[in-house]
Scaffold this motif. Structure first.
Motif, PDB file in Angstrom:
ATOM      1  N   ASP A 238      -9.010  -2.563   6.780  1.00  0.00           N
ATOM      2  CA  ASP A 238      -8.798  -2.460   8.132  1.00  0.00           C
ATOM      3  C   ASP A 238      -7.118  -2.400   8.451  1.00  0.00           C
ATOM      4  O   ASP A 238      -6.936  -1.491   9.319  1.00  0.00           O
ATOM      5  CB  ASP A 238      -9.466  -3.658   8.834  1.00  0.00           C
ATOM      6  CG  ASP A 238     -10.685  -3.659   9.051  1.00  0.00           C
ATOM      7  OD1 ASP A 238     -11.454  -2.637   8.640  1.00  0.00           O
ATOM      8  OD2 ASP A 238     -11.461  -4.747   9.324  1.00  0.00           O
ATOM      9  N   LEU A 239      -6.508  -3.206   7.850  1.00  0.00           N
ATOM     10  CA  LEU A 239      -4.905  -3.091   8.177  1.00  0.00           C
ATOM     11  C   LEU A 239      -4.413  -1.886   7.754  1.00  0.00           C
ATOM     12  O   LEU A 239      -3.710  -1.138   8.463  1.00  0.00           O
ATOM     13  CB  LEU A 239      -4.448  -4.553   7.379  1.00  0.00           C
ATOM     14  CG  LEU A 239      -4.775  -5.533   8.029  1.00  0.00           C
ATOM     15  CD1 LEU A 239      -4.267  -6.859   7.228  1.00  0.00           C
ATOM     16  CD2 LEU A 239      -3.959  -5.801   9.456  1.00  0.00           C
ATOM     17  N   LEU A 240      -4.862  -1.406   6.297  1.00  0.00           N
ATOM     18  CA  LEU A 240      -4.274  -0.060   5.748  1.00  0.00           C
ATOM     19  C   LEU A 240      -4.672   0.982   6.490  1.00  0.00           C
ATOM     20  O   LEU A 240      -3.838   1.963   6.791  1.00  0.00           O
ATOM     21  CB  LEU A 240      -4.743  -0.049   4.276  1.00  0.00           C
ATOM     22  CG  LEU A 240      -4.051  -1.102   3.520  1.00  0.00           C
ATOM     23  CD1 LEU A 240      -4.669  -1.188   2.050  1.00  0.00           C
ATOM     24  CD2 LEU A 240      -2.401  -0.761   3.384  1.00  0.00           C
ATOM     25  N   THR A 241      -5.915   1.213   6.949  1.00  0.00           N
ATOM     26  CA  THR A 241      -6.610   2.086   7.902  1.00  0.00           C
ATOM     27  C   THR A 241      -5.698   2.200   9.243  1.00  0.00           C
ATOM     28  O   THR A 241      -5.363   3.303   9.612  1.00  0.00           O
ATOM     29  CB  THR A 241      -8.199   1.966   8.207  1.00  0.00           C
ATOM     30  OG1 THR A 241      -8.661   1.988   6.923  1.00  0.00           O
ATOM     31  CG2 THR A 241      -8.488   3.313   8.938  1.00  0.00           C
ATOM     32  N   ARG A 242      -5.390   1.107   9.774  1.00  0.00           N
ATOM     33  CA  ARG A 242      -4.701   1.008  11.123  1.00  0.00           C
ATOM     34  C   ARG A 242      -3.263   1.399  10.797  1.00  0.00           C
ATOM     35  O   ARG A 242      -2.750   2.222  11.559  1.00  0.00           O
ATOM     36  CB  ARG A 242      -4.571  -0.455  11.662  1.00  0.00           C
ATOM     37  CG  ARG A 242      -3.765  -0.710  12.743  1.00  0.00           C
ATOM     38  CD  ARG A 242      -3.561  -1.993  13.420  1.00  0.00           C
ATOM     39  NE  ARG A 242      -4.860  -2.046  14.036  1.00  0.00           N
ATOM     40  CZ  ARG A 242      -5.032  -2.649  15.406  1.00  0.00           C
ATOM     41  NH1 ARG A 242      -3.907  -2.749  15.972  1.00  0.00           N
ATOM     42  NH2 ARG A 242      -6.049  -2.611  15.948  1.00  0.00           N
ATOM     43  N   LEU A 243      -2.607   1.144   9.634  1.00  0.00           N
ATOM     44  CA  LEU A 243      -1.264   1.669   9.489  1.00  0.00           C
ATOM     45  C   LEU A 243      -1.183   2.999   9.003  1.00  0.00           C
ATOM     46  O   LEU A 243      -0.056   3.671   9.633  1.00  0.00           O
ATOM     47  CB  LEU A 243      -0.817   0.682   8.188  1.00  0.00           C
ATOM     48  CG  LEU A 243       0.866   0.941   7.650  1.00  0.00           C
ATOM     49  CD1 LEU A 243       1.703   0.977   8.567  1.00  0.00           C
ATOM     50  CD2 LEU A 243       0.983   0.189   6.164  1.00  0.00           C
TER      51      LEU A 243
ATOM     52  N   LEU B 147       9.441   2.494   5.813  1.00  0.00           N
ATOM     53  CA  LEU B 147       8.897   1.365   6.318  1.00  0.00           C
ATOM     54  C   LEU B 147       7.443   1.162   6.037  1.00  0.00           C
ATOM     55  O   LEU B 147       6.816   0.111   5.643  1.00  0.00           O
ATOM     56  CB  LEU B 147       9.045   1.041   7.713  1.00  0.00           C
ATOM     57  CG  LEU B 147       8.397  -0.262   8.468  1.00  0.00           C
ATOM     58  CD1 LEU B 147       9.053  -1.459   7.829  1.00  0.00           C
ATOM     59  CD2 LEU B 147       8.903  -0.102   9.847  1.00  0.00           C
ATOM     60  N   LYS B 148       6.831   2.426   6.167  1.00  0.00           N
ATOM     61  CA  LYS B 148       5.408   2.500   6.011  1.00  0.00           C
ATOM     62  C   LYS B 148       4.713   2.047   4.484  1.00  0.00           C
ATOM     63  O   LYS B 148       3.774   1.301   4.380  1.00  0.00           O
ATOM     64  CB  LYS B 148       4.546   3.744   6.412  1.00  0.00           C
ATOM     65  CG  LYS B 148       3.944   3.710   7.716  1.00  0.00           C
ATOM     66  CD  LYS B 148       3.221   5.079   7.723  1.00  0.00           C
ATOM     67  CE  LYS B 148       2.439   5.019   9.325  1.00  0.00           C
ATOM     68  NZ  LYS B 148       1.624   5.921   9.461  1.00  0.00           N
ATOM     69  N   ASP B 149       5.686   2.753   3.625  1.00  0.00           N
ATOM     70  CA  ASP B 149       5.256   2.428   2.250  1.00  0.00           C
ATOM     71  C   ASP B 149       5.502   0.981   1.759  1.00  0.00           C
ATOM     72  O   ASP B 149       4.824   0.516   1.029  1.00  0.00           O
ATOM     73  CB  ASP B 149       6.257   3.458   1.279  1.00  0.00           C
ATOM     74  CG  ASP B 149       5.992   4.859   1.459  1.00  0.00           C
ATOM     75  OD1 ASP B 149       4.983   5.169   2.082  1.00  0.00           O
ATOM     76  OD2 ASP B 149       7.039   5.688   1.025  1.00  0.00           O
ATOM     77  N   LYS B 150       6.717   0.464   2.402  1.00  0.00           N
ATOM     78  CA  LYS B 150       6.810  -1.060   2.076  1.00  0.00           C
ATOM     79  C   LYS B 150       5.632  -1.916   2.463  1.00  0.00           C
ATOM     80  O   LYS B 150       5.311  -2.802   1.962  1.00  0.00           O
ATOM     81  CB  LYS B 150       8.143  -1.416   2.659  1.00  0.00           C
ATOM     82  CG  LYS B 150       8.502  -2.988   2.337  1.00  0.00           C
ATOM     83  CD  LYS B 150       9.536  -3.342   3.130  1.00  0.00           C
ATOM     84  CE  LYS B 150      10.244  -4.663   2.932  1.00  0.00           C
ATOM     85  NZ  LYS B 150      11.470  -5.085   3.254  1.00  0.00           N
ATOM     86  N   MET B 151       5.120  -1.730   3.748  1.00  0.00           N
ATOM     87  CA  MET B 151       3.981  -2.512   4.334  1.00  0.00           C
ATOM     88  C   MET B 151       2.723  -2.069   3.648  1.00  0.00           C
ATOM     89  O   MET B 151       2.042  -3.094   3.366  1.00  0.00           O
ATOM     90  CB  MET B 151       3.713  -1.861   5.684  1.00  0.00           C
ATOM     91  CG  MET B 151       4.821  -2.561   6.581  1.00  0.00           C
ATOM     92  SD  MET B 151       4.604  -2.018   8.519  1.00  0.00           S
ATOM     93  CE  MET B 151       5.393  -3.265   9.399  1.00  0.00           C
ATOM     94  N   VAL B 152       2.568  -1.110   3.131  1.00  0.00           N
ATOM     95  CA  VAL B 152       1.296  -0.764   2.247  1.00  0.00           C
ATOM     96  C   VAL B 152       1.486  -1.768   0.886  1.00  0.00           C
ATOM     97  O   VAL B 152       0.497  -2.345   0.661  1.00  0.00           O
ATOM     98  CB  VAL B 152       1.398   0.648   1.861  1.00  0.00           C
ATOM     99  CG1 VAL B 152       0.182   0.869   0.652  1.00  0.00           C
ATOM    100  CG2 VAL B 152       0.784   1.552   2.880  1.00  0.00           C
ATOM    101  N   ARG B 153       2.783  -1.896   0.214  1.00  0.00           N
ATOM    102  CA  ARG B 153       2.638  -2.546  -0.812  1.00  0.00           C
ATOM    103  C   ARG B 153       2.444  -4.064  -0.341  1.00  0.00           C
ATOM    104  O   ARG B 153       1.856  -4.947  -1.258  1.00  0.00           O
ATOM    105  CB  ARG B 153       4.260  -2.496  -1.358  1.00  0.00           C
ATOM    106  CG  ARG B 153       4.426  -0.977  -2.112  1.00  0.00           C
ATOM    107  CD  ARG B 153       5.461  -1.098  -3.049  1.00  0.00           C
ATOM    108  NE  ARG B 153       6.790  -1.269  -2.120  1.00  0.00           N
ATOM    109  CZ  ARG B 153       7.637  -0.380  -1.676  1.00  0.00           C
ATOM    110  NH1 ARG B 153       7.248   0.941  -1.682  1.00  0.00           N
ATOM    111  NH2 ARG B 153       8.700  -0.725  -1.093  1.00  0.00           N
ATOM    112  N   GLN B 154       3.380  -4.619   0.520  1.00  0.00           N
ATOM    113  CA  GLN B 154       2.817  -5.933   1.010  1.00  0.00           C
ATOM    114  C   GLN B 154       1.531  -6.444   1.374  1.00  0.00           C
ATOM    115  O   GLN B 154       1.098  -7.403   0.751  1.00  0.00           O
ATOM    116  CB  GLN B 154       3.997  -6.023   2.177  1.00  0.00           C
ATOM    117  CG  GLN B 154       5.427  -6.215   2.034  1.00  0.00           C
ATOM    118  CD  GLN B 154       6.085  -6.310   3.459  1.00  0.00           C
ATOM    119  OE1 GLN B 154       5.931  -5.585   4.385  1.00  0.00           O
ATOM    120  NE2 GLN B 154       7.160  -7.259   3.458  1.00  0.00           N
ATOM    121  N   ILE B 155       0.596  -5.380   2.124  1.00  0.00           N
ATOM    122  CA  ILE B 155      -0.627  -5.732   2.340  1.00  0.00           C
ATOM    123  C   ILE B 155      -1.415  -5.851   1.172  1.00  0.00           C
ATOM    124  O   ILE B 155      -2.388  -6.750   0.877  1.00  0.00           O
ATOM    125  CB  ILE B 155      -1.265  -4.888   3.379  1.00  0.00           C
ATOM    126  CG1 ILE B 155      -0.263  -4.846   4.778  1.00  0.00           C
ATOM    127  CG2 ILE B 155      -2.738  -4.949   3.659  1.00  0.00           C
ATOM    128  CD1 ILE B 155      -0.699  -3.934   5.865  1.00  0.00           C
TER     129      ILE B 155
END
Length: 248
Positions: A134-139, A113-121
């Motif tokens: 900010d979002l990627l650091t939080r993730l 899930l994390k990998d997918k969210m990184v790609r989406q952001i």
């Protein structure tokens, strides 16, 4: 094969019934990789022992990709909630119990899930690079879990049949943090019914023994991921949610 009994019409696909089989027929321009990925995800989730519609065939019907699975007779939970507002609390509680059962499973071959969210952001062009950072650091700072997550768990994807709940549409299934999956469900419910969303979050946190604040820390991240769906009617609320929790 002649498909006549249309039972559901969607953005990317229509679902037809042929006896005991439901056939999901995708639009002609829908990518083959996405169809095969949905079939693979569903099969992997089925292997966990969860009781979901079982895929019997992936085929091409009149030039369109299709997935056949067993048909489940019942009503969509979303409609039941609208028709029986007095039963909302009971429906939400059942929904949470089902989601917790999903989270109790493991499927090591599902995408993370994390990998997918990184790609989406990273794919978003509606937020600046500082916000992305900010979002990627939080993730990146979130705990890494390997629980099965549906990725689009909401009442529109749940069928109630003989008082039993079945979850459909496993195209977004992944392995990751259950609270991220819950935050997404909360967000999806909020877009339609804030009262149901708050009730859901209360039940989820109580039953999973999770701090509400922890689920809320995921909200800006899942809001950013949802922005990639490019739904104009959601954009204003999602942009606000990017700042719903103050960054630490």
């Amino acid at each position: 094969m002649k498909l006549e009994n249309l039972i559901s019409k969607g953005t990317n696909a229509n679902v037809y019934r042929d006896g005991d089989i439901a056939i999901k027929v995708f639009n002609k321009d829908f990518p083959k990789t996405e169809v095969l990925n949905e079939a693979l995800n569903t099969s992997r989730v089925e292997e966990t022992g969860l009781d979901i519609p079982s895929i019997s065939e992936v085929s091409i019907i009149d030039g369109q990709w299709a997935i056949s699975m067993n048909f489940i007779e019942g009503k969509i939970l979303y409609q039941l909630m609208k028709d029986n507002p007095d039963k909302l609390q009971s429906y939400i509680e059942q929904m949470v119990d089902l989601q917790l059962e999903i989270h109790s499973k493991r499927s090591p071959q599902l995408n993370k899930l994390k990998d997918k969210m990184v790609r989406q952001i990273n794919s978003l062009d509606c937020i600046d690079n500082i916000k992305k950072y900010d979002l990627l650091t939080r993730l990146d700072g979130m705990p890494k879990h390997t629980k099965v997550c549906h990725g689009d768990f909401n009442p529109k994807n749940i069928i109630v049949s003989n008082d039993k709940l079945y979850v459909l549409d496993w195209v977004h299934a992944s392995q990751g943090n259950a609270s991220a999956d819950a935050a997404r469900t909360y967000l999806l419910l909020s877009l339609d019914d804030p009262k149901a969303a708050d009730l859901y979050l209360d039940f989820f946190c109580k039953k999973s023994q999770t701090e509400k604040r922890y689920v809320q820390t995921w909200l800006p991240i899942v809001a950013a991921a949802q922005l990639t769906k490019n739904k104009p009617e959601e954009r204003e609320l999602l942009m606000k949610w990017l700042d719903v929790v103050e960054y630490e």
